[in-house]
Structure formats: C-alpha cells, structure tokens
Design an enzyme around this catalytic site. Structure first.
Site, PDB file in Angstrom:
ATOM      1  N   HIS A 236       0.859  -1.191   0.000  1.00  0.00           N
ATOM      2  CA  HIS A 236       0.000   0.000   0.000  1.00  0.00           C
ATOM      3  C   HIS A 236       0.899   1.247   0.000  1.00  0.00           C
ATOM      4  O   HIS A 236       1.889   1.282   0.713  1.00  0.00           O
ATOM      5  CB  HIS A 236      -0.872  -0.022   1.262  1.00  0.00           C
ATOM      6  CG  HIS A 236      -1.910   1.043   1.307  1.00  0.00           C
ATOM      7  ND1 HIS A 236      -1.627   2.351   1.664  1.00  0.00           N
ATOM      8  CD2 HIS A 236      -3.235   1.016   1.036  1.00  0.00           C
ATOM      9  CE1 HIS A 236      -2.740   3.066   1.614  1.00  0.00           C
ATOM     10  NE2 HIS A 236      -3.722   2.282   1.224  1.00  0.00           N
ATOM     11  N   CYS A 274      -3.685   2.599  -4.490  1.00  0.00           N
ATOM     12  CA  CYS A 274      -4.626   3.418  -3.722  1.00  0.00           C
ATOM     13  C   CYS A 274      -4.635   4.826  -4.299  1.00  0.00           C
ATOM     14  O   CYS A 274      -3.703   5.610  -4.054  1.00  0.00           O
ATOM     15  CB  CYS A 274      -4.220   3.419  -2.246  1.00  0.00           C
ATOM     16  SG  CYS A 274      -5.287   4.478  -1.248  1.00  0.00           S
ATOM     17  N   HIS A 301      -7.743   0.539  -4.319  1.00  0.00           N
ATOM     18  CA  HIS A 301      -8.605   1.373  -3.451  1.00  0.00           C
ATOM     19  C   HIS A 301      -9.002   2.585  -4.274  1.00  0.00           C
ATOM     20  O   HIS A 301      -8.125   3.301  -4.761  1.00  0.00           O
ATOM     21  CB  HIS A 301      -7.812   1.918  -2.254  1.00  0.00           C
ATOM     22  CG  HIS A 301      -7.450   0.892  -1.230  1.00  0.00           C
ATOM     23  ND1 HIS A 301      -6.584   1.163  -0.205  1.00  0.00           N
ATOM     24  CD2 HIS A 301      -7.850  -0.390  -1.056  1.00  0.00           C
ATOM     25  CE1 HIS A 301      -6.472   0.089   0.567  1.00  0.00           C
ATOM     26  NE2 HIS A 301      -7.217  -0.868   0.064  1.00  0.00           N
ATOM     27  N   ASP A 352     -12.657   3.345  -1.003  1.00  0.00           N
ATOM     28  CA  ASP A 352     -11.832   3.593   0.178  1.00  0.00           C
ATOM     29  C   ASP A 352     -12.406   4.787   0.932  1.00  0.00           C
ATOM     30  O   ASP A 352     -12.757   5.790   0.319  1.00  0.00           O
ATOM     31  CB  ASP A 352     -10.413   3.899  -0.288  1.00  0.00           C
ATOM     32  CG  ASP A 352      -9.404   3.832   0.834  1.00  0.00           C
ATOM     33  OD1 ASP A 352      -9.708   3.268   1.888  1.00  0.00           O
ATOM     34  OD2 ASP A 352      -8.291   4.354   0.633  1.00  0.00           O
ATOM     35  N   HIS A 353     -12.487   4.706   2.193  1.00  0.00           N
ATOM     36  CA  HIS A 353     -13.001   5.786   3.061  1.00  0.00           C
ATOM     37  C   HIS A 353     -14.313   6.353   2.512  1.00  0.00           C
ATOM     38  O   HIS A 353     -14.694   6.093   1.400  1.00  0.00           O
ATOM     39  CB  HIS A 353     -12.003   6.945   3.206  1.00  0.00           C
ATOM     40  CG  HIS A 353     -10.672   6.513   3.710  1.00  0.00           C
ATOM     41  ND1 HIS A 353      -9.622   7.382   3.871  1.00  0.00           N
ATOM     42  CD2 HIS A 353     -10.200   5.295   4.099  1.00  0.00           C
ATOM     43  CE1 HIS A 353      -8.576   6.726   4.336  1.00  0.00           C
ATOM     44  NE2 HIS A 353      -8.897   5.457   4.468  1.00  0.00           N
ATOM     45  N   TYR A 371     -14.537   5.009   7.935  1.00  0.00           N
ATOM     46  CA  TYR A 371     -15.225   3.767   7.583  1.00  0.00           C
ATOM     47  C   TYR A 371     -16.648   3.690   8.122  1.00  0.00           C
ATOM     48  O   TYR A 371     -17.105   2.641   8.578  1.00  0.00           O
ATOM     49  CB  TYR A 371     -14.396   2.563   8.027  1.00  0.00           C
ATOM     50  CG  TYR A 371     -13.141   2.428   7.203  1.00  0.00           C
ATOM     51  CD1 TYR A 371     -13.168   1.760   5.989  1.00  0.00           C
ATOM     52  CD2 TYR A 371     -11.952   3.026   7.602  1.00  0.00           C
ATOM     53  CE1 TYR A 371     -12.034   1.656   5.206  1.00  0.00           C
ATOM     54  CE2 TYR A 371     -10.808   2.929   6.823  1.00  0.00           C
ATOM     55  CZ  TYR A 371     -10.860   2.248   5.631  1.00  0.00           C
ATOM     56  OH  TYR A 371      -9.742   2.144   4.836  1.00  0.00           O
TER      57      TYR A 371
HETATM   58  C1  DNO Z   1      -6.595   3.405   5.570  1.00  0.00           C
HETATM   59  C2  DNO Z   1      -6.016   2.318   4.806  1.00  0.00           C
HETATM   60  C3  DNO Z   1      -4.649   1.927   5.299  1.00  0.00           C
HETATM   61  C4  DNO Z   1      -4.277   0.567   4.771  1.00  0.00           C
HETATM   62  C5  DNO Z   1      -2.967   0.067   5.257  1.00  0.00           C
HETATM   63  C6  DNO Z   1      -2.547  -1.138   4.460  1.00  0.00           C
HETATM   64  O1  DNO Z   1      -7.756   3.563   5.586  1.00  0.00           O
HETATM   65  O2  DNO Z   1      -6.007   2.568   3.473  1.00  0.00           O
HETATM   66  O3  DNO Z   1      -4.608   1.929   6.681  1.00  0.00           O
HETATM   67  O4  DNO Z   1      -5.225  -0.357   5.175  1.00  0.00           O
HETATM   68  O5  DNO Z   1      -2.000   1.023   5.179  1.00  0.00           O
HETATM   69  O6  DNO Z   1      -1.543  -1.804   5.119  1.00  0.00           O
END
Ligand code: DNO
Length: 400
Positions: A236, A274, A301, A352-353, A371
């Site tokens: 990531h 991401c 993501h 994501d988020h 989340y």
């Molecule tokens: C946050 C996430 C990160 C991700 C880690 C992967 O919301 O995108 O915390 O899960 O960095 O190891």
C-alpha cells in the site's frame, strides 16, 4: 466488459457496520484482517477459516486480506524480526491453503496513515478526513517535541502551527493528540507520546536507502512462500505520500514503486493501487502511474482528495477531487478485460473511506475513522454507476 470485483472493508465482529449492510451496498466480497492477532504472530488456519465462514454465511467472499501487518521489528530489522518473518511466511502459507490469495501490507515507519482532523466539516454538513501541515507541525513541535522538527516547515506554516496550538484547550489538545497517534485501522494500540518517541528513535540510523534495503530483504524472504501458495502480496502506498516526522518514505511515487518491483522479481511482489493516498501528492500523475504499473496491480482502493493551496488536503467524494476517476476506472476495466481473456481473475476494488453523512452523523462516531457506512455506500454506488456507464457504452459501440 465485466464489472470489477466490488469489495468493502469490514473490521470483524466489532465493526458497527454489519455484513448484511455491506451486501446490500452491492459488495460481492470483503477486505478484512484478523485484527485481534498481534503484529508479528502467526495467523492459524483455524482462525482464517472461521472468518472465511462468517463471511460466506453472509453471502460474501473474503477476497483480500487488509492487512497482514509488517511489524516495526521487521521494518527496522531489529529485535524479533527473524521470528516475525518466519511467522509471516507461515501466515501466507495458511492463507493460501484457505484460498485467500491477495494480501495487502504497508511499509510506513511508525504510523499508518496520518490525518490531523477526523471530522472536518464540509459546507453541506457532512464530515471527512483532512490533513493540514500546520496542524501536523503543531503536533510535532509542541506535543511530540521532535528535535529539529521546525526545520521541516516554512515560516508561514510555523506561524499557523503556533496559533493553532495556542487555540487548543486541554480537552481539544488531548483529542487532537489521540486522533494522530491512535487511529490504526481496526485496532486501538493505546500508544502514548512516549511510545511514539521510542518508536521514532529506532529510525535514527535508518535513512531511505536503509529502509528500502530492509523492504527488499523482507520481500525476498517472504515472496517465495507467497508464490508457492499462489498468494499476491500488495504494498500500500505511503499516506500521505510525502515525508513526515523526519522519517524515510519509500512508497510515495512512481520511482519508488519501480524500485520496489525490481528489488524482488517475483510474481508475488505487487502493488495495492490506492488512488486517494497517491493523489494527496501533487507530484503523482495517477493515470500515468496506473498505465505504467498495471501489470503489477491486482487490487485497488478507489477514492479521491482535494488538495488545498496551503499544502492541506481533504478527502473529497469518490468521483470528485483531483483523481481522474473516469479515466482510472475505464483503464481498470480494460486491463481486466485483457486479463479475463487470458483466464485470469477480475481486479478487486473497494471504495476507500467515505464521508460521515446522513445517519452516520447521528450515530456514535465509528471507531474506524473514514469507515462509516453511508459515505462509503455512496462511493460504492457512484463507482458502480460509473462502471455501468462505461460498460454500456462499450457494448453499444461493439453492436454498432
Ligand atoms: C486506511 C487504509 C490503510 C491501509 C494500510 C494497508 O484507511 O487505506 O490503513 O489499510 O496502510 O496496510
């Protein structure tokens, strides 16, 4: 053309968002982790199978492990690192045996993602995550008291940092501090400022080259086990993708990823793309990165950020902000198409988020900032709609 594999993050039984809601949002699969197992310890097959069954009973699939955490001992190659690496290999083998083949990890020193405001209010009343360098400077200089921190900031930021710090009363100060050091997704580690100082001290002799070297050794140690088990490990990006706390950052831009891929030429050595993390750095051309790194991307993501003129950024809606989401999703569908024709799997993504909005705001704040349910469900719906448009258009063109 087919839809991407729609995933959604779930933090396990303690997650206030139930699996039934995740299914109703349109997810087919889940990104989750065994958060209860301490960093560095083995993930037993029985615990993996139990989680897998829980998801399957809810009509979902465990598509991605996020994350199988890499301990600080491994990152700094000190202490118990050899045992942790051996355990990491065992966990990868166990995951492979249980049919879980995508594993995300990160190599960010000390802290995972960093924000300074977990409830930044937008004009429409919803809230999102935000990073303000002046507030972060206030944390480093006045709370953490990191030696030399002021040298990393310009006079304007230093002035704003001082004013911000002075504006905080005792309770605001304490919640500000917690929001920076204790938001590891999925688990509250109860870290104190002294813990952070001790963790930082371990990096006093680790520069960028040294951290890269540690990552290369880790990858060369674990990728053979991953490859044998048919598992892909996906790094990531650093979030945010620029230097913080005077620590080395080695997964922040295209060059970093090219170095990571070439330091361990294994099929198992891949990238968790991401878009949100990468987009917080103006140096990153997300579309170009996707095109260049595509062969090493199996998990994505999707989210976006709005960069502000003073170096701050906040998390925008999934199809707003600086990520060219239409181009990104279209490219992902094309890459997936090519893979499907070769008999490979679909690309898995998750929204994501998300913002806290509507009913999210009337519930107790989620223990997992970013989340809440409704904001992510909106992101999922928008990204699904975007795919629907692209796929329909492609079908029409093919029939013409
Ligand atoms: C946050 C996430 C990160 C991700 C880690 C992967 O919301 O995108 O915390 O899960 O960095 O190891």
């Amino acid at each position: 053309m087919q839809y991407l594999d729609h995933g959604f993050r779930w933090y396990g039984d303690s997650d206030p968002v139930p699996l039934s809601y995740i299914r109703q949002a349109g997810a087919e699969s889940v990104f989750t982790s065994l958060h209860e197992i301490p960093y560095g310890e083995i993930w037993p097959e029985s615990a993996i199978l139990q989680r897998k069954n829980t998801l399957e009973k809810s009509g979902l699939r465990w598509s991605v492990v996020e994350s199988l955490p890499v301990s600080e001992d491994i990152k700094t190659r000190s202490g118990d690192f050899q045992r942790h690496i051996e355990n990491y290999r065992k966990s990868l083998r166990n995951l492979g045996k249980c049919g879980i083949k995508l594993v995300i990890y990160n190599f960010m020193p000390v802290l995972d993602w960093i924000r300074t405001d977990l409830h930044y209010k937008l004009p429409d009343g919803s809230t999102c995550l935000r990073f303000d360098p002046a507030q972060f400077a206030a944390f480093e200089i006045y709370i953490l008291k990191r030696k030399g921190a002021e040298l990393d900031y310009n006079p304007d930021i230093l002035k704003r940092a001082c004013a911000f710090y002075k504006s905080l009363d005792k309770s605001a100060l304490s919640s500000f501090e917690r929001s920076i050091i204790d938001v590891f997704p999925g688990c509250k580690m109860g870290l104190s400022i002294d813990d952070i100082r001790a963790m930082l001290a371990k990096y006093s002799s680790i520069n960028e080259d040294c951290l890269r070297e540690n990552l290369a050794m880790f990858l060369n140690d674990v990728c053979p086990a991953a490859e044998e088990s048919g598992v892909f490990l996906a790094i990531h990006p650093d979030d945010p993708p620029f230097d913080v706390l005077g620590l080395p950052r080695i997964a922040s831009d295209m060059e970093d990823f090219q170095k990571i891929l070439s330091c361990c030429p294994s099929k198992a050595n891949t990238i968790a793309f991401c878009t949100g993390s990468l987009s917080a750095g103006s140096h990153n051309d997300i579309y170009k990165m996707l095109c260049t790194l595509q062969d090493s991307i199996r998990v994505v993501h999707l989210r976006s950020t709005q960069r502000e003129s003073d170096g701050s950024f906040h998390e925008s809606g999934h199809i707003e902000g600086s990520v060219p989401m239409y181009d990104v999703v279209k490219k992902l569908l094309e890459i997936q198409d090519k893979r499907l024709s070769l008999g490979e799997n679909r690309i898995v993504f998750r929204p994501d988020h998300g913002r806290d909005m509507a009913d999210d705001l009337s519930k107790p704040p989620t223990p997992n900032p970013g989340y809440s349910y409704i904001g992510r469900m909106k992101g999922m719906a928008e990204l699904r709609g975007l795919q629907f448009g692209i796929i329909s258009e492609a079908k029409r063109r093919n029939n013409a």
